[in-house]
Enzyme design. Structure first.
Site, PDB file in Angstrom:
ATOM      1  N   ASP A   1       0.900  -1.153   0.000  1.00 38.36           N
ATOM      2  CA  ASP A   1       0.000   0.000   0.000  1.00 38.36           C
ATOM      3  C   ASP A   1       0.938   1.202   0.000  1.00 38.36           C
ATOM      4  O   ASP A   1       1.549   1.508   1.029  1.00 38.36           O
ATOM      5  CB  ASP A   1      -0.880  -0.002   1.253  1.00 38.36           C
ATOM      6  CG  ASP A   1      -1.873   1.149   1.217  1.00 38.36           C
ATOM      7  OD1 ASP A   1      -1.478   2.259   0.811  1.00 38.36           O
ATOM      8  OD2 ASP A   1      -3.029   0.947   1.594  1.00 38.36           O
ATOM      9  N   HIS A   2       1.073   1.851  -1.150  1.00 42.23           N
ATOM     10  CA  HIS A   2       2.175   2.822  -1.247  1.00 42.23           C
ATOM     11  C   HIS A   2       1.992   4.016  -0.303  1.00 42.23           C
ATOM     12  O   HIS A   2       2.949   4.719  -0.006  1.00 42.23           O
ATOM     13  CB  HIS A   2       2.424   3.248  -2.700  1.00 42.23           C
ATOM     14  CG  HIS A   2       1.438   4.216  -3.259  1.00 42.23           C
ATOM     15  ND1 HIS A   2       0.196   3.852  -3.701  1.00 42.23           N
ATOM     16  CD2 HIS A   2       1.510   5.555  -3.444  1.00 42.23           C
ATOM     17  CE1 HIS A   2      -0.453   4.922  -4.143  1.00 42.23           C
ATOM     18  NE2 HIS A   2       0.323   5.981  -3.997  1.00 42.23           N
TER      19      HIS A   2
ATOM     20  N   HIS B   1      -5.645   2.926   1.141  1.00 38.42           N
ATOM     21  CA  HIS B   1      -4.865   4.085   1.596  1.00 38.42           C
ATOM     22  C   HIS B   1      -5.505   4.828   2.777  1.00 38.42           C
ATOM     23  O   HIS B   1      -4.860   5.146   3.762  1.00 38.42           O
ATOM     24  CB  HIS B   1      -4.664   5.081   0.457  1.00 38.42           C
ATOM     25  CG  HIS B   1      -4.164   4.455  -0.810  1.00 38.42           C
ATOM     26  ND1 HIS B   1      -3.266   3.422  -0.818  1.00 38.42           N
ATOM     27  CD2 HIS B   1      -4.429   4.723  -2.112  1.00 38.42           C
ATOM     28  CE1 HIS B   1      -3.002   3.085  -2.073  1.00 38.42           C
ATOM     29  NE2 HIS B   1      -3.695   3.852  -2.877  1.00 38.42           N
TER      30      HIS B   1
HETATM   31  C1  BG6 Z   1      -3.710   4.627  -6.488  1.00 36.64           C
HETATM   32  C2  BG6 Z   1      -5.100   4.751  -7.058  1.00 36.64           C
HETATM   33  O1  BG6 Z   1      -3.635   3.567  -5.578  1.00 36.64           O
HETATM   34  O2  BG6 Z   1      -3.375   5.830  -5.820  1.00 36.64           O
HETATM   35  C3  BG6 Z   1      -5.213   5.940  -7.986  1.00 36.64           C
HETATM   36  O3  BG6 Z   1      -5.416   3.560  -7.770  1.00 36.64           O
HETATM   37  C4  BG6 Z   1      -4.726   7.193  -7.311  1.00 36.64           C
HETATM   38  O4  BG6 Z   1      -6.551   6.117  -8.445  1.00 36.64           O
HETATM   39  C5  BG6 Z   1      -3.364   6.972  -6.668  1.00 36.64           C
HETATM   40  O5  BG6 Z   1      -4.639   8.212  -8.286  1.00 36.64           O
HETATM   41  C6  BG6 Z   1      -2.974   8.170  -5.820  1.00 36.64           C
HETATM   42  O6  BG6 Z   1      -1.654   8.025  -5.381  1.00 36.64           O
HETATM   43  P1  BG6 Z   1      -0.781   9.300  -4.988  1.00 36.64           P
HETATM   44  O7  BG6 Z   1       0.465   8.728  -4.420  1.00 36.64           O
HETATM   45  O8  BG6 Z   1      -0.588  10.068  -6.264  1.00 36.64           O
HETATM   46  O9  BG6 Z   1      -1.593  10.074  -4.007  1.00 36.64           O
END
Ligand code: BG6
Length: 510
Positions: free
Chosen positions: A194-195, A258
């Site tokens: 989960d980044h 997230h």
């Molecule tokens: C991803 C989603 O996990 O996270 C995307 O699938 C979203 O829809 C993205 O745009 C957002 O990531 P960050 O790091 O740009 O906030």
């Protein structure tokens, strides 16, 4: 210049060199995130030498063609720029393996190739499989790895797997995938990514709460009025994303993973230690304690879903959600969701947690704000202008990472009037350097065998259990809650404002 691996930087378990096999290597994630992350680790001296990268995908390509495509993107997106010497230090260790995901022979050849690469370039046989293909292949890839014996490491080595999102589309599919994963790899070798957990500011949440003595005594329903988490994006369905997104929607795409992860870091009890299980034991309790609503009416009262209509974002006219490429013109998928959540624990009794996330909002920004209760009004309420608001601790997850505290102060002068002022900490000015990208930290942690920043099996399932009960109310009820609308480039539907109005609150401007 050789890869300048700096052991002095390592404050965790030591990351070990390995072969990283990326499934779905021709995709955007590999080009835009994974390879630049590995490049930046090399640039910062954190990538163990002899780390090998093997792209696995269906399209025919030579090593050279694969490398050229990666280099082109790295030049455009790398956080630290593109330095020829650093690139050359890693490019010889990048390879490409053509195979269908369903072809058993392709995995057998992969096993032989990994051994051959180790023999030629040095390496003891550690393997990190990164499953970043389209989700319909996740099962097949795991089963094939097992059949080829690739899930077993040689003596003294390890074999681990990172699984990208989406980890299932509901509880049943997540449970199924968990069974397949754990039938192939042990839970301790499984890294569900989960980044958001790799973002610097998300990691800092535990430090903020538990390394500073001043917050924890106040971190409960006695002193906190409400907590808000906003995750805004100023993008729509660019790059053909509509096809995936229309089957998912904001709740599944962002909240299940997230947002609930951020929420659990904010609301969890102090863990007994910093071990992966110590932290995850506490996080999962938060998700398990989320109040579920037993009727569609209660879901409607607490959750607002909406789609954007044609509007203008950052000065550009953009189509409505239903007019987007690959989106069903009669779609019932939400591009925005706002929720009022209650965590039924002793600590959080009665404190609402408001969450909102949406596409095509006016700007990109993720922020958590903790709104404290006002002091008794006996002293200052009678002043002209009264007491303008309360203390707010705002944690900016991205961009402009930092933390600010809103306090009240006397306006200088001969009369007594109050005005809010802000104490602000910015990562960029305090530390003078950009934070690493989330994928840098997470790849390194997987190489070090540290799963703290990855979701455990029970966390993922609990999160789906919660999401499912809302999705069911939306899609299985004969009288589903309405789908609101908001004009692209605005802060969401008026129903989301009314959600807070009902409690006498307002969304914080981010
Ligand atoms: C991803 C989603 O996990 O996270 C995307 O699938 C979203 O829809 C993205 O745009 C957002 O990531 P960050 O790091 O740009 O906030």
């Amino acid at each position: 210049m050789s890869n300048p691996f700096r052991e002095d930087l390592v404050s965790r378990n030591r990351p070990e060199a390995c072969s990283i096999v990326i499934f779905g290597a021709t995709g955007d994630l590999t080009h835009r995130k994974l390879i630049p992350a590995l490049y930046n680790l090399a640039a910062d001296g954190e990538l163990p030498p002899q780390t090998k990268i093997i792209g696995f995908a269906r399209r025919e390509k030579s090593d050279e063609e694969f490398r050229a495509g990666l280099e082109e993107l790295n030049r455009k997106v790398s956080r630290t720029g593109h330095n020829e010497e650093i690139w050359n230090s890693i490019v010889q260790n990048i390879h490409y393996h053509t195979s269908e995901f369903t072809d058993a022979d392709g995995y057998k050849r992969l096993a032989e190739r990994l051994d051959a690469i180790d023999a030629e370039r040095g390496g003891k046989g550690n393997r990190l499989f990164y499953i970043a293909s389209a989700p319909e292949f996740f099962d097949e890839i795991l089963i094939s790895l097992k059949q080829a014996g690739l899930n077993q490491a040689a003596d003294g080595c390890w074999a681990r797997v990172i699984v990208e999102k989406p980890f299932g589309t509901d509880l049943a599919t997540a449970q199924h995938l968990n069974r397949v994963v754990n039938d192939t790899f042990q839970e301790s070798d499984t890294y569900r990514i989960d980044h958001y957990l790799g973002k610097e500011t998300a990691q800092n949440l535990m430090v903020l709460r538990f390394a500073n003595a001043i917050f924890e005594p106040l971190w409960n329903s006695r002193y906190i009025e409400q907590i808000q988490i906003t995750c805004a994006e100023n993008l729509g369905m660019e790059g053909g994303r509509g096809g995936y997104y229309d089957k998912s929607g904001a709740l599944r795409d962002m909240v299940q993973n997230h947002l609930l992860q951020l929420l659990s870091l904010v609301a969890m009890e102090p863990p007994t230690d910093l071990s992966a299980d110590g932290v995850r034991d506490e996080k999962v309790k938060v998700i398990r304690s989320l109040r579920k609503w037993d009727t569609v009416e209660k879901v409607t009262e607490n959750v607002v879903r909406a789609q954007y209509t044609k509007g203008s974002v950052s000065g550009k006219v953009v189509p409505g959600y239903r007019e987007e490429d690959r989106v069903n013109p009669e779609s019932q998928t939400e591009s925005y969701v706002a929720l009022r959540l209650m965590i039924d624990t002793w600590r959080w009794n009665g404190v609402p947690f408001y969450i909102r996330v949406g596409k095509q909002l006016p700007k990109k920004g993720t922020e958590i704000s903790v709104h404290f209760k006002s002091p008794p009004g006996v002293l200052f309420n009678a002043l002209p202008g009264g007491v303008p608001g309360c203390n707010v601790l705002a944690i900016r997850i991205q961009p402009d990472e930092g933390i600010s505290l809103r306090m009240l102060s006397k306006i200088p002068g001969t009369s007594l009037r109050l005005e809010p002022v802000k104490m602000d900490f910015q990562y960029s000015t305090s530390f003078g350097k950009a934070s690493p990208e989330a994928y840098e930290r997470l790849l390194l942690d997987a190489m070090a065998g540290d799963a703290t920043l990855f979701a455990r099996r029970d966390e993922v399932e609990e999160a789906w259990r919660f999401i499912d009960h809302i999705e069911n109310a939306w899609h299985q009820s004969p009288t589903p809650p309405p789908m609101a609308e908001y004009v692209a480039g605005t802060w969401g539907p008026s129903a989301a404002d009314e959600l807070l109005d009902a409690d006498g609150n307002q969304w914080r401007r981010i």
